[in-house]
Design a protein around this motif. Structure first.
Motif, PDB file in Angstrom:
ATOM      1  N   GLU A 243     -36.732  12.454 -35.438  1.00  0.00           N
ATOM      2  CA  GLU A 243     -37.356  13.773 -35.589  1.00  0.00           C
ATOM      3  C   GLU A 243     -37.009  14.692 -34.424  1.00  0.00           C
TER       4      GLU A 243
ATOM      5  N   ASP B  37     -34.684  15.541 -43.246  1.00  0.00           N
ATOM      6  CA  ASP B  37     -36.119  15.292 -43.374  1.00  0.00           C
ATOM      7  C   ASP B  37     -36.392  14.497 -44.638  1.00  0.00           C
TER       8      ASP B  37
ATOM      9  N   THR C  28     -36.185  10.109 -41.467  1.00  0.00           N
ATOM     10  CA  THR C  28     -37.177   9.484 -40.612  1.00  0.00           C
ATOM     11  C   THR C  28     -37.991   8.472 -41.409  1.00  0.00           C
TER      12      THR C  28
ATOM     13  N   LYS D 111     -34.447  18.216 -34.966  1.00  0.00           N
ATOM     14  CA  LYS D 111     -34.953  19.552 -34.694  1.00  0.00           C
ATOM     15  C   LYS D 111     -33.840  20.520 -34.290  1.00  0.00           C
TER      16      LYS D 111
END
Length: 428
Positions: free
Chosen positions: A315, A286, A298, A319
């Motif tokens: 993204e 992240d 990202t 996850k």
């Protein structure tokens, strides 16, 4: 006529058990007396305490009929629900733990009375791990005292780590790396070795003098777990123990994640994206993580269709580690609620044991393609084996390459083009 002392001694002999502290303070002192009227302390026992008769043998037989008999009271579905794994896997773990640690072998005490069985001790540990309940709550069903339940938990998680860590929480070998790269290529991210993130475990019974060190952004003491996970929820890297006042960047700087890569003992990762060759795998992360060559983040405010599609794809793929944390906490509620153990060493063992058993469940229950084959071998690559350890200059150069921002920018641009050109419908 038999004296009071003889009757009491017979009762204590019948009710005693090994490895247990099942004593409660009685209301009146001086209950042990001789007929002469003189009070004295009973030899070898704890003054002011009395032994509780728990009928452990009957408890073991009832538990065996409930779950392990040929025709159990609670079938495979309820066993899987309450132990978080299938019975065959549970028996494999229990038998391995019993063979590894003599503490779990059922013994007789000095009064020739059988103590707790391995099934009872392991079940008490599983109840605390899977439901997150206090040790005292296991007594009514398992017939085990609070102190013995805690000791069983400590010894169980230590045994699981000792036995299974090398197999289920190891650094990827050649075969593992080939599998990781194949999964990444299917998701549109060639060269991807998984997703990285951190999870905070609240610590209830922390030492007061350490509360400032372990309090972070959540305003309560926590301990951090850094993990790398795959789409199938396998967690192959777990670094636990950093105080909650640290952020993800501080944890990454102290993590051994890239140690093998810098030392030259990691399996080779070679892949091509957009006609550019790369020699290091990368992890999806992240926005807080640094712009290193081994991390792909990202785009916070994407402009243009290509950048928007890449941000959506990155993204969605990242996850995986969030899902792994959720499943880990769902299976083992002890790591979801506030930790009640006092020392960090036991907490570390609990977390590692939960991650190991989580991976064992993933391996046991996932669908395996029988035709799946990888060309690389399966031997572990460890420092001192396989490739030679690098010199200091080579080690420094490797670290510089890991943190190279130019490679990070080039790799992200190549992945944007690769996703747009080769996987336009994968994340729509």
């Amino acid at each position: 006529m038999i004296g009071f002392k003889s009757l009491l001694q017979m009762e204590l002999d019948d009710n005693s058990s090994c490895n247990d502290d099942d004593y409660f303070i009685i209301a009146a002192a001086g209950i042990v007396q001789t007929f002469s009227g003189h009070k004295r302390k009973p030899g070898g026992s704890v003054p002011g305490h009395v032994v509780i008769y728990r009928d452990r043998q009957d408890g073991h037989q009832r538990m065996f009929q409930d779950y392990l008999a040929a025709n159990p009271t609670y079938g495979p579905h309820l066993f899987r629900r309450r132990y978080r794994m299938k019975r065959d896997l549970f028996l494999r773990i229990m038998n391995a733990v019993e063979a590894h640690d003599d503490y779990f072998v059922q013994k007789r005490n000095a009064a020739n009375v059988l103590g707790l069985s391995c099934f009872q001790k392991v079940t008490a540990a599983f109840r605390m791990l899977t439901y997150g309940v206090p040790a005292d709550l296991t007594d009514e069903y398992v017939r085990i005292a609070e102190s013995t339940a805690l000791e069983s938990l400590r010894r169980f998680v230590a045994a699981v780590v000792d036995i299974f860590e090398d197999e289920y929480l190891r650094y990827p070998n050649e075969a593992d790396t080939a599998r990781l790269l194949a999964l990444g290529d299917q998701n549109g991210f060639p060269g991807n070795l998984g997703s990285i993130d951190c999870m905070h475990w609240p610590w209830k019974n922390y030492p007061v003098q350490l509360q400032g060190q372990y309090k972070g952004h959540v305003d309560k003491p926590t301990i951090i777990l850094e993990a790398v996970a795959l789409d199938d929820l396998w967690i192959w890297h777990a670094f636990f123990g950093m105080p909650g006042s640290h952020n993800d960047i501080n944890v990454l700087h102290r993590s051994p994640l890239f140690a093998n890569l810098a030392e030259g003992t990691a399996p080779q990762v070679n892949f091509t994206v957009n006609e550019h060759d790369y020699t290091m795998g990368y992890y999806l992360a992240d926005g807080i993580y640094p712009s290193w060559a081994t991390l792909v983040k990202t785009i916070s405010k994407p402009i243009g269709n290509k950048n928007k599609y890449f941000a959506k794809a990155q993204e969605a793929a990242r996850k995986a580690v969030e899902r792994a944390f959720g499943v880990l906490q769902s299976r083992f509620a002890i790591v979801r609620g506030p930790a009640r153990i006092w020392d960090t060493e036991t907490l570390g063992m609990i977390m590692r044991a939960c991650v190991i058993m989580h991976n064992m469940i993933v391996e046991d229950e996932r669908v395996v393609d029988p035709d799946e084959r990888f060309e690389d071998g399966g031997e572990n690559v460890r420092p001192g084996h396989g490739q030679a350890t690098r010199t200091l200059d080579q080690f420094i150069e490797a670290h510089k390459k890991i943190r190279d921002k130019e490679i990070h920018v080039q790799l992200k641009e190549d992945l944007i083009e690769h996703l747009w050109n080769h996987h336009p419908d994968l994340y729509t």
